[in-house]
Design an enzyme around this catalytic site. Structure first.
Site, PDB file in Angstrom:
ATOM      1  N   LYS A 101       8.572 -24.503  19.090  1.00 28.53           N
ATOM      2  CA  LYS A 101       7.207 -25.030  19.328  1.00 28.53           C
ATOM      3  C   LYS A 101       6.324 -24.631  18.151  1.00 28.53           C
ATOM      4  O   LYS A 101       6.649 -23.691  17.412  1.00 28.53           O
ATOM      5  CB  LYS A 101       6.606 -24.507  20.631  1.00 28.53           C
ATOM      6  CG  LYS A 101       6.500 -22.971  20.796  1.00 28.53           C
ATOM      7  CD  LYS A 101       5.320 -22.303  20.140  1.00 28.53           C
ATOM      8  CE  LYS A 101       5.212 -20.817  20.443  1.00 28.53           C
ATOM      9  NZ  LYS A 101       4.406 -20.039  19.490  1.00 28.53           N
TER      10      LYS A 101
ATOM     11  N   PRO B 295      14.185 -19.462  12.908  1.00 24.54           N
ATOM     12  CA  PRO B 295      14.080 -18.049  12.531  1.00 24.54           C
ATOM     13  C   PRO B 295      13.358 -17.219  13.586  1.00 24.54           C
ATOM     14  O   PRO B 295      12.571 -17.747  14.375  1.00 24.54           O
ATOM     15  CB  PRO B 295      13.288 -18.080  11.213  1.00 24.54           C
ATOM     16  CG  PRO B 295      12.615 -19.401  11.173  1.00 24.54           C
ATOM     17  CD  PRO B 295      13.380 -20.348  12.043  1.00 24.54           C
TER      18      PRO B 295
ATOM     19  N   LEU C 278       7.512 -19.453  16.355  1.00 26.99           N
ATOM     20  CA  LEU C 278       8.079 -20.746  16.757  1.00 26.99           C
ATOM     21  C   LEU C 278       8.750 -20.656  18.134  1.00 26.99           C
ATOM     22  O   LEU C 278       9.279 -21.649  18.636  1.00 26.99           O
ATOM     23  CB  LEU C 278       9.097 -21.220  15.715  1.00 26.99           C
ATOM     24  CG  LEU C 278       8.554 -21.427  14.292  1.00 26.99           C
ATOM     25  CD1 LEU C 278       9.696 -21.759  13.317  1.00 26.99           C
ATOM     26  CD2 LEU C 278       7.509 -22.548  14.265  1.00 26.99           C
ATOM     27  N   ALA C 279       8.746 -19.460  18.726  1.00 28.85           N
ATOM     28  CA  ALA C 279       9.299 -19.221  20.073  1.00 28.85           C
ATOM     29  C   ALA C 279      10.780 -19.555  20.179  1.00 28.85           C
ATOM     30  O   ALA C 279      11.240 -20.024  21.224  1.00 28.85           O
ATOM     31  CB  ALA C 279       8.496 -19.977  21.138  1.00 28.85           C
ATOM     32  N   GLY C 280      11.519 -19.294  19.107  1.00 31.84           N
ATOM     33  CA  GLY C 280      12.969 -19.571  19.137  1.00 31.84           C
ATOM     34  C   GLY C 280      13.667 -18.814  20.256  1.00 31.84           C
ATOM     35  O   GLY C 280      14.477 -19.397  20.993  1.00 31.84           O
TER      36      GLY C 280
ATOM     37  N   ASP D 158       6.138 -17.381  26.707  1.00 34.32           N
ATOM     38  CA  ASP D 158       6.270 -18.733  26.144  1.00 34.32           C
ATOM     39  C   ASP D 158       7.385 -19.549  26.786  1.00 34.32           C
ATOM     40  O   ASP D 158       7.585 -20.711  26.435  1.00 34.32           O
ATOM     41  CB  ASP D 158       6.597 -18.639  24.635  1.00 34.32           C
ATOM     42  CG  ASP D 158       5.391 -18.230  23.807  1.00 34.32           C
ATOM     43  OD1 ASP D 158       4.260 -18.350  24.305  1.00 34.32           O
ATOM     44  OD2 ASP D 158       5.599 -17.797  22.660  1.00 34.32           O
TER      45      ASP D 158
END
Ligand code: C5P
Length: 297
Positions: free
Chosen positions: A19, A109, A114-116, A151
């Site tokens: 995201k 990453p 980016l909430a990976g 998240d």
């Protein structure tokens, strides 16, 4: 061997999207130590892939798949991994005793805003619910997700865009009016989310998300670029001066405002079109240090 679950699907892949935040305001600090947020998140086309399969143990066997761009150093496969935590929470909630093999093609990453990790946890909840034939509803998955992080609920909701409130777990989908293009750079050094929040100085006034929500509804890149806001940018720049330099050089190179996603350290600009995004991507790949990715939302 544990009984196999009552589902005919023994193996399948699911995308696990990153995201970006195009609005993030901190409304106050709560008694539980978390911060009350209003944030607007967009699901991107930048995705890890999780491959699910039954195994013959009662354990989760987590591996990194071929094509991953991060090593085990950056993506530990043990109990600290949010996928393992999600599986444990699902088993505890349902009493399920099955195991599974999950291979992750990891390209998002860590410590990037980016909430990976959160996305992987949500995908694990959805994927294991399906693999094990548990039949949990979306509200039930939301309930488990909220115990694991702030998240994760956004990805359970499975929408393109949303305003998230509370500590981030209360998700209200919002309409989107067209594809938006971004170019993002994750600098070499990531940001610790608790570290960034700890440097936040309380503000006397707050911004609202109306302009950003309207820009997303009309798919207007120019309007969006002029209304993006992130309250965590300053504290993140204090924690990561190299990220602040990156924000400045991205602006100078592109002639556009540059922003930070979440608690960073990924910085991004909004492109007016796919063609412009390609040009900006080339420019940033030439002059910036870090991982450069084009994102479509
Ligand atoms: O929930 P999540 O694991 O993403 O949060 C990581 C850390 O970020 C929390 O432990 C907390 O320090 C901080 N945080 C916060 N307020 C939020 C979300 C996260 O203070 N709304």
């Amino acid at each position: 061997m544990d009984d196999m679950p009552a589902t005919s699907e023994s193996r399948f892949d699911l995308l696990s999207a990153a995201k970006i935040n195009v609005f993030l305001e901190v409304l106050g600090k709560r008694d539980d130590g978390f911060h009350e947020l209003e944030t607007v998140m967009l699901r991107t086309d930048f995705c890890d892939v999780l491959s699910f399969a039954h195994n013959t143990s009662q354990k989760i066997e987590l591996t990194l798949a071929l094509g991953s761009v991060v090593g085990e150093g950056e993506f530990p496969l043990g109990d600290s991994n949010l996928i393992i935590k999600a599986a444990a929470a699902l088993k505890q909630q349902t009493g399920c005793r099955h195991g599974a093999s999950i291979a992750v093609k990891k390209v998002i990453p860590a410590e990037a805003g980016l909430a990976g990790g959160s996305s992987n946890a949500a995908t694990a909840l959805v994927g294991l619910n399906r693999l094990w034939g548990l039949g949990l509803t979306k509200p039930q998955l939301h309930q488990i997700a909220a115990t694991l992080g702030s998240d994760i609920n956004f990805f359970i909701e499975d929408c393109s865009a949303a305003i998230c409130r509370g500590r981030g777990e209360l998700v209200e989908p919002i309409p989107t009016g067209g594809t938006l293009h971004f170019v993002a750079v994750r600098p070499e050094v990531g940001n610790s989310t608790p570290g960034v929040f700890s440097k936040l100085v309380p503000s006397t006034s707050t911004c609202t998300s109306e302009a950003v929500v309207a820009a997303i509804a009309s798919g207007d890149a120019v309007q969006l670029s002029s209304s993006i806001f992130n309250r965590l940018t300053h504290p993140a720049a204090v924690c990561n001066p190299a990220m602040k330099s990156l924000l400045d050089s991205m602006s100078k190179l592109t002639g556009k405002p540059a922003f930070m996603s979440g608690s960073g350290s990924t910085c991004f600009v909004v492109a007016d079109s796919q063609q412009e995004a390609s040009k900006i991507e080339e420019l940033l790949k030439t002059y910036c240090v870090g991982t450069v990715v084009r994102l479509k939302c």
